[in-house]
Design a protein around this motif. Structure first.
Motif, mmCIF file in Angstrom:
data_model
loop_
_atom_site.group_PDB
_atom_site.id
_atom_site.type_symbol
_atom_site.label_atom_id
_atom_site.label_comp_id
_atom_site.label_asym_id
_atom_site.label_seq_id
_atom_site.Cartn_x
_atom_site.Cartn_y
_atom_site.Cartn_z
ATOM 1 N N GLU A 101 -4.230 -4.992 3.380
ATOM 2 C CA GLU A 101 -4.792 -3.666 3.647
ATOM 3 C C GLU A 101 -3.717 -2.586 3.668
ATOM 4 N N GLY A 102 -2.724 -2.744 2.775
ATOM 5 C CA GLY A 102 -1.691 -1.723 2.627
ATOM 6 C C GLY A 102 -0.559 -1.821 3.624
ATOM 7 N N ARG A 103 -0.599 -2.808 4.534
ATOM 8 C CA ARG A 103 0.463 -2.956 5.522
ATOM 9 C C ARG A 103 1.254 -4.229 5.252
ATOM 10 N N PRO A 104 2.586 -4.203 5.499
ATOM 11 C CA PRO A 104 3.399 -5.394 5.232
ATOM 12 C C PRO A 104 2.931 -6.584 6.071
ATOM 13 N N LEU A 105 2.975 -7.746 5.461
ATOM 14 C CA LEU A 105 2.623 -8.969 6.180
ATOM 15 C C LEU A 105 3.775 -9.395 7.080
ATOM 16 N N SER A 106 3.436 -10.009 8.199
ATOM 17 C CA SER A 106 4.444 -10.537 9.108
ATOM 18 C C SER A 106 4.056 -11.954 9.489
ATOM 19 N N THR A 107 4.991 -12.666 10.092
ATOM 20 C CA THR A 107 4.710 -14.028 10.538
ATOM 21 C C THR A 107 3.563 -14.032 11.549
ATOM 22 N N GLY A 108 3.563 -13.057 12.454
ATOM 23 C CA GLY A 108 2.509 -12.985 13.459
ATOM 24 C C GLY A 108 1.146 -12.700 12.844
ATOM 25 N N THR A 109 1.126 -11.823 11.847
ATOM 26 C CA THR A 109 -0.129 -11.503 11.162
ATOM 27 C C THR A 109 -0.723 -12.751 10.520
ATOM 28 N N ARG A 110 0.108 -13.506 9.835
ATOM 29 C CA ARG A 110 -0.350 -14.730 9.190
ATOM 30 C C ARG A 110 -0.859 -15.740 10.209
ATOM 31 N N ALA A 111 -0.095 -15.915 11.286
ATOM 32 C CA ALA A 111 -0.461 -16.922 12.293
ATOM 33 C C ALA A 111 -1.798 -16.588 12.950
#
Length: 370
Positions: free
Chosen positions: A118-128
């Motif tokens: 959604e236009g925002r960088p992915l992070s480890t926390g987002t994925r988890a």
């Protein structure tokens, strides 16, 4: 059933939800919509179509009170299926559905890219967090085969991923020469002006600045951008700095400008400079309007056989490549409109609605067994 979405301002996923609601058979599915935030223009449209919309009033990403409010809405409505859209609604909606005792929970993944969501960088926390809450649902609908692949790479089990591509109503984009003449006159485009169209939210990730520069580098070429967003004023300043202000128009239907079908009618070629897409809906709409298309990334086309969209050409992601491609397309000329290619029927919204309805029925059957 209830559709839960993060917000209902103007956007691709929001527009897809409204279109889906119009094509789900009312004798089989009775829907209500809950938006966590921003009950904007699309919410107004959904209400006008006859579907109720509830605004949950979520204050921010960490407003955990929204879960309890959503649980109350789900329980009060007696819903047997919960369908979630966009990251925040998928996370909160799956949790709320489980707490409310609803086991048939479907999500649609609209905007998963290689490096952003959604236009925002992915992070480890987002994925988890995504993976953990995904397991609370019945399955996830991917809007393209490319998104399905990305979900697998994230660790989502293959049997939980279901392909339900985005859809359009082709009749809405059918070319009308009278509309073309009227819109071009309204926007002050000179007679015979070769016009490039771009459509989408005006954010950095879409790289419309590259398109402004490419058009500025092509004399006697005009640009018609349709969309709203934080980059609007910056794009207009860039056009002025490049000496192309008189050849660039930025319009939005929400501000009284022409809508997307009208913009496509006024154009001679469509360009999508975005280097990363989950589907590429605007490309399919442009093909339905009979336009030649230049695109940097479009899973909707890349996932099909080469002969499904002969009017679409992939281009390099740099300024020089884009400017040269626009120049070649202008020099090549061609008919006023191309035949509508097979890809457009592949992505007819009626097919999408059929797939989503089958997913609801499968989720309900699985929930009853439990």
């Amino acid at each position: 059933m209830v559709q839960v979405i993060t917000g209902l301002g103007v956007g691709g996923a929001e527009g897809q939800l409204r279109l889906l609601l119009r094509h789900l058979p009312p004798e089989k599915v009775e829907c209500r919509v809950v938006t966590l935030t921003n009950p904007g223009a699309v919410a107004d449209g959904i209400r006008a179509d006859g579907t109720a919309v509830t605004h949950l009033g979520m204050a921010g990403n960490r407003d955990l009170r929204a879960v309890h409010r959503l649980v109350r809405v789900i329980r009060a409505g007696g819903f047997d299926v919960v369908h979630t859209h966009l990251y925040r609604a998928c996370v909160y909606g799956r949790i709320a559905a489980r707490l409310a005792g609803v086991r048939a929970v479907v999500a649609t993944e609209h905007s998963l890219g290689e490096s952003q969501i959604e236009g925002r960088p992915l992070s480890t926390g987002t994925r988890a967090l995504y993976r953990a809450t995904e397991r609370l649902g019945s399955g996830t609908a991917a809007v393209s085969a490319t998104v399905a692949r990305r979900l697998r790479e994230w660790g989502v089990a293959d049997d939980r991923i279901h392909l339900a591509p985005n859809g359009i109503d082709p009749a809405r984009f059918r070319h009308d020469p009278a509309v073309r003449a009227a819109v071009r006159g309204r926007l002050g485009l000179p007679a015979g002006a070769y016009t490039v169209a771009g459509v989408g939210r005006l954010v950095q990730a879409k790289r419309f600045d590259l398109l402004v520069r490419a058009v500025a580098a092509n004399p006697r070429t005009w640009l018609l951008l349709s969309g709203g967003g934080p980059e609007r004023e910056g794009l207009l300043r860039l056009a002025a700095d490049l000496g192309a202000a008189d050849r660039v128009r930025v319009v939005s239907a929400q501000d009284g400008g022409p809508d997307v079908p009208e913009v496509l009618a006024a154009a001679d070629v469509f360009v999508s400079p975005s280097p990363e897409e989950a589907f590429g809906l605007a490309v399919v709409e442009a093909l339905a309007a009979g336009l030649p298309v230049l695109y940097a990334a479009c899973p909707a086309i890349e996932d099909l056989p080469p002969d499904a969209a002969p009017g679409a050409s992939r281009i390099g992601g740099g300024l020089r490549e884009l400017a040269a491609a626009i120049g070649r397309q202008r020099q090549a000329g061609g008919p006023d409109r191309l035949p509508v290619p097979p890809a457009v029927d592949t992505y007819h919204i009626a097919h999408t609605a059929d797939r989503v309805l089958a997913l609801y029925e499968s989720a309900l059957a699985s929930a009853r067994k439990k």
